[in-house]
Design a protein around this motif. Structure first.
Motif, PDB file in Angstrom:
ATOM      1  N   GLN A  50       0.819  -1.213   0.000  1.00 33.40           N
ATOM      2  CA  GLN A  50       0.000   0.000   0.000  1.00 33.40           C
ATOM      3  C   GLN A  50       0.858   1.271   0.000  1.00 33.40           C
ATOM      4  O   GLN A  50       0.558   2.236  -0.703  1.00 33.40           O
ATOM      5  CB  GLN A  50      -0.929  -0.005   1.229  1.00 33.40           C
ATOM      6  N   ILE A  51       1.942   1.261   0.788  1.00 29.80           N
ATOM      7  CA  ILE A  51       2.781   2.463   0.883  1.00 29.80           C
ATOM      8  C   ILE A  51       3.477   2.749  -0.434  1.00 29.80           C
ATOM      9  O   ILE A  51       3.480   3.889  -0.926  1.00 29.80           O
ATOM     10  CB  ILE A  51       3.805   2.306   2.023  1.00 29.80           C
ATOM     11  N   VAL A  52       4.075   1.724  -1.042  1.00 31.95           N
ATOM     12  CA  VAL A  52       4.830   1.973  -2.269  1.00 31.95           C
ATOM     13  C   VAL A  52       3.893   2.354  -3.418  1.00 31.95           C
ATOM     14  O   VAL A  52       4.232   3.190  -4.266  1.00 31.95           O
ATOM     15  CB  VAL A  52       5.703   0.753  -2.611  1.00 31.95           C
ATOM     16  N   LEU A  53       2.686   1.778  -3.451  1.00 33.99           N
ATOM     17  CA  LEU A  53       1.715   2.152  -4.480  1.00 33.99           C
ATOM     18  C   LEU A  53       1.196   3.567  -4.260  1.00 33.99           C
ATOM     19  O   LEU A  53       0.934   4.299  -5.229  1.00 33.99           O
ATOM     20  CB  LEU A  53       0.550   1.159  -4.499  1.00 33.99           C
ATOM     21  N   PHE A  54       1.064   3.975  -3.000  1.00 37.37           N
ATOM     22  CA  PHE A  54       0.618   5.338  -2.711  1.00 37.37           C
ATOM     23  C   PHE A  54       1.600   6.355  -3.284  1.00 37.37           C
ATOM     24  O   PHE A  54       1.196   7.319  -3.953  1.00 37.37           O
ATOM     25  CB  PHE A  54       0.463   5.534  -1.207  1.00 37.37           C
ATOM     26  N   PHE A  55       2.887   6.160  -3.022  1.00 35.91           N
ATOM     27  CA  PHE A  55       3.880   7.109  -3.537  1.00 35.91           C
ATOM     28  C   PHE A  55       3.986   7.036  -5.062  1.00 35.91           C
ATOM     29  O   PHE A  55       4.257   8.046  -5.719  1.00 35.91           O
ATOM     30  CB  PHE A  55       5.242   6.855  -2.891  1.00 35.91           C
ATOM     31  N   TYR A  56       3.764   5.857  -5.624  1.00 30.20           N
ATOM     32  CA  TYR A  56       3.823   5.714  -7.079  1.00 30.20           C
ATOM     33  C   TYR A  56       2.649   6.416  -7.750  1.00 30.20           C
ATOM     34  O   TYR A  56       2.807   7.083  -8.779  1.00 30.20           O
ATOM     35  CB  TYR A  56       3.844   4.232  -7.442  1.00 30.20           C
ATOM     36  N   GLU A  57       1.469   6.286  -7.154  1.00 30.51           N
ATOM     37  CA  GLU A  57       0.261   6.861  -7.763  1.00 30.51           C
ATOM     38  C   GLU A  57       0.100   8.344  -7.460  1.00 30.51           C
ATOM     39  O   GLU A  57      -0.593   9.053  -8.201  1.00 30.51           O
ATOM     40  CB  GLU A  57      -0.972   6.093  -7.263  1.00 30.51           C
ATOM     41  N   LEU A 142       6.071  -4.907  -9.194  1.00 35.08           N
ATOM     42  CA  LEU A 142       4.691  -4.652  -8.796  1.00 35.08           C
ATOM     43  C   LEU A 142       4.063  -3.609  -9.709  1.00 35.08           C
ATOM     44  O   LEU A 142       2.903  -3.749 -10.125  1.00 35.08           O
ATOM     45  CB  LEU A 142       4.647  -4.168  -7.341  1.00 35.08           C
ATOM     46  N   PHE A 143       4.804  -2.572 -10.057  1.00 33.86           N
ATOM     47  CA  PHE A 143       4.292  -1.528 -10.933  1.00 33.86           C
ATOM     48  C   PHE A 143       4.035  -2.055 -12.351  1.00 33.86           C
ATOM     49  O   PHE A 143       3.060  -1.682 -13.002  1.00 33.86           O
ATOM     50  CB  PHE A 143       5.278  -0.362 -11.017  1.00 33.86           C
ATOM     51  N   GLU A 144       4.900  -2.967 -12.819  1.00 36.01           N
ATOM     52  CA  GLU A 144       4.810  -3.430 -14.201  1.00 36.01           C
ATOM     53  C   GLU A 144       3.732  -4.495 -14.395  1.00 36.01           C
ATOM     54  O   GLU A 144       2.932  -4.404 -15.335  1.00 36.01           O
ATOM     55  CB  GLU A 144       6.170  -3.976 -14.646  1.00 36.01           C
ATOM     56  N   ASP A 145       3.743  -5.520 -13.557  1.00 36.93           N
ATOM     57  CA  ASP A 145       2.793  -6.626 -13.790  1.00 36.93           C
ATOM     58  C   ASP A 145       2.120  -7.135 -12.521  1.00 36.93           C
ATOM     59  O   ASP A 145       1.533  -8.220 -12.508  1.00 36.93           O
ATOM     60  CB  ASP A 145       3.500  -7.786 -14.490  1.00 36.93           C
ATOM     61  N   GLY A 146       2.219  -6.380 -11.431  1.00 34.26           N
ATOM     62  CA  GLY A 146       1.558  -6.775 -10.196  1.00 34.26           C
ATOM     63  C   GLY A 146       2.267  -7.836  -9.394  1.00 34.26           C
ATOM     64  O   GLY A 146       1.690  -8.383  -8.449  1.00 34.26           O
ATOM     65  N   SER A 147       3.525  -8.142  -9.717  1.00 37.02           N
ATOM     66  CA  SER A 147       4.259  -9.186  -8.997  1.00 37.02           C
ATOM     67  C   SER A 147       4.693  -8.687  -7.628  1.00 37.02           C
ATOM     68  O   SER A 147       5.397  -7.679  -7.515  1.00 37.02           O
ATOM     69  CB  SER A 147       5.494  -9.622  -9.801  1.00 37.02           C
ATOM     70  N   TYR A 148       4.276  -9.394  -6.601  1.00 31.22           N
ATOM     71  CA  TYR A 148       4.640  -9.075  -5.217  1.00 31.22           C
ATOM     72  C   TYR A 148       5.013 -10.397  -4.574  1.00 31.22           C
ATOM     73  O   TYR A 148       4.187 -11.071  -3.960  1.00 31.22           O
ATOM     74  CB  TYR A 148       3.459  -8.415  -4.507  1.00 31.22           C
ATOM     75  N   ALA A 149       6.272 -10.788  -4.771  1.00 30.95           N
ATOM     76  CA  ALA A 149       6.631 -12.157  -4.420  1.00 30.95           C
ATOM     77  C   ALA A 149       8.105 -12.253  -4.066  1.00 30.95           C
ATOM     78  O   ALA A 149       8.868 -11.291  -4.163  1.00 30.95           O
ATOM     79  CB  ALA A 149       6.316 -13.086  -5.599  1.00 30.95           C
ATOM     80  N   TYR A 206      10.689  -1.508  -0.820  1.00 29.23           N
ATOM     81  CA  TYR A 206       9.562  -1.488   0.098  1.00 29.23           C
ATOM     82  C   TYR A 206      10.048  -1.023   1.475  1.00 29.23           C
ATOM     83  O   TYR A 206      11.242  -1.074   1.793  1.00 29.23           O
ATOM     84  CB  TYR A 206       8.945  -2.880   0.223  1.00 29.23           C
ATOM     85  N   LEU A 207       9.092  -0.609   2.305  1.00 28.05           N
ATOM     86  CA  LEU A 207       9.433  -0.163   3.655  1.00 28.05           C
ATOM     87  C   LEU A 207      10.097  -1.279   4.455  1.00 28.05           C
ATOM     88  O   LEU A 207      11.031  -1.028   5.230  1.00 28.05           O
ATOM     89  CB  LEU A 207       8.180   0.334   4.372  1.00 28.05           C
ATOM     90  N   GLY A 208       9.627  -2.507   4.303  1.00 23.20           N
ATOM     91  CA  GLY A 208      10.233  -3.626   5.026  1.00 23.20           C
ATOM     92  C   GLY A 208      11.696  -3.819   4.680  1.00 23.20           C
ATOM     93  O   GLY A 208      12.506  -4.192   5.544  1.00 23.20           O
TER      94      GLY A 208
END
Length: 252
Positions: A50-57, A142-149, A206-208
């Motif tokens: 959520q945090i990284v997508l917030f700053f991206y968007e 994550l930005f390109e194809d939604g990969s969060y793995a 990511y924050l982690g």
């Protein structure tokens, strides 16, 4: 108001004595590792995406530009050069001075340079090993194809991001400064936090990744400092209290 000891006792009663001991080991570095791991896992499971997508968007030019300008302070090359030059200057000053007092001062300068170099190398090696073992994909996937793995045993360190290399570098450097030049500690903290946070804002980590890298560098640098003091290798260049209570060992 319940005390900390009573809260710990309730936690131990709830989880069992064996699990309770695991959550509060006597070794301060194990405690530091445990809680940093738990903090990073909380970020990974709850807020990282959520945090990284917030700053991206919600990227604005001036915010992104500011953090992009300071994020490269965490690059290691310049700090490695500073460490080597400091060690060489201290060695030369100690060798060519005619004053015993000045020789002792230059010896501290040499030790400070070696301390900085050792901290960067140790935390950097450990960081690369963890990157390879965990293989956490960077936010760009994550930005390109939604990969969060995670893809464990990925040797392309440009592809994986846990923990953050820039954060590891800046927190190692600022912890060294904290210990050898203690008069400007608030500045060191501000610089380290800003550079670490910049890695999230620019979408590199990511924050982690940042949280674990910060904890890792602090712990390894303090561990090195204690070993140098025990071996009679003073490296402090200014007076100041050694205030790092997290690493004080418990008395039985």
């Amino acid at each position: 108001m319940p005390s900390v000891d009573s809260a710990r006792q309730r936690l131990t009663d709830l989880l069992g004595p064996r699990t309770g001991r695991l959550l509060r080991p006597r070794n301060p570095y194990l405690r530091w590792l445990l809680w940093s791991t738990l903090a990073s896992l909380a970020c990974i499971l709850l807020v990282d995406r959520q945090i990284v997508l917030f700053f991206y968007e919600h990227r604005t030019h001036w915010v992104y530009g500011f953090f992009q300008a300071i994020t490269d302070i965490g690059m290691g090359t310049g700090w490695y050069i500073l460490a080597v030059l400091t060690a060489l200057a201290g060695t030369g000053g100690e060798r060519f001075t005619l004053s015993v007092a000045r020789a002792l001062m230059w010896r501290r300068v040499r030790n400070a340079g070696l301390f900085l170099l050792a901290s960067l190398l140790l935390s950097g090696i450990v960081m690369i090993a963890i990157k390879v073992l965990t293989g956490r994909l960077r936010p760009r996937y994550l930005f390109e194809d939604g990969s969060y793995a995670f893809q464990p045993l990925t040797f392309d360190t440009g592809m994986v991001g846990f923990p953050s290399g820039h954060t590891q570098t800046i927190f190692a450097v600022m912890t060294v400064f904290w210990l050898v030049l203690p008069q400007h500690r608030p500045l060191y903290l501000i610089v380290a936090v800003l550079v670490g946070f910049s890695r999230v804002v620019v979408g590199a980590h990511y924050l982690g990744d940042v949280v674990f890298a910060a904890f890792l560098s602090i712990a390894l640098t303090v561990w090195l400092y204690e070993r140098m003091v025990r071996r009679g290798l003073p490296c402090r260049l200014q007076r100041g209290g050694y205030v790092l209570p997290f690493f004080r060992r418990r008395t039985p």
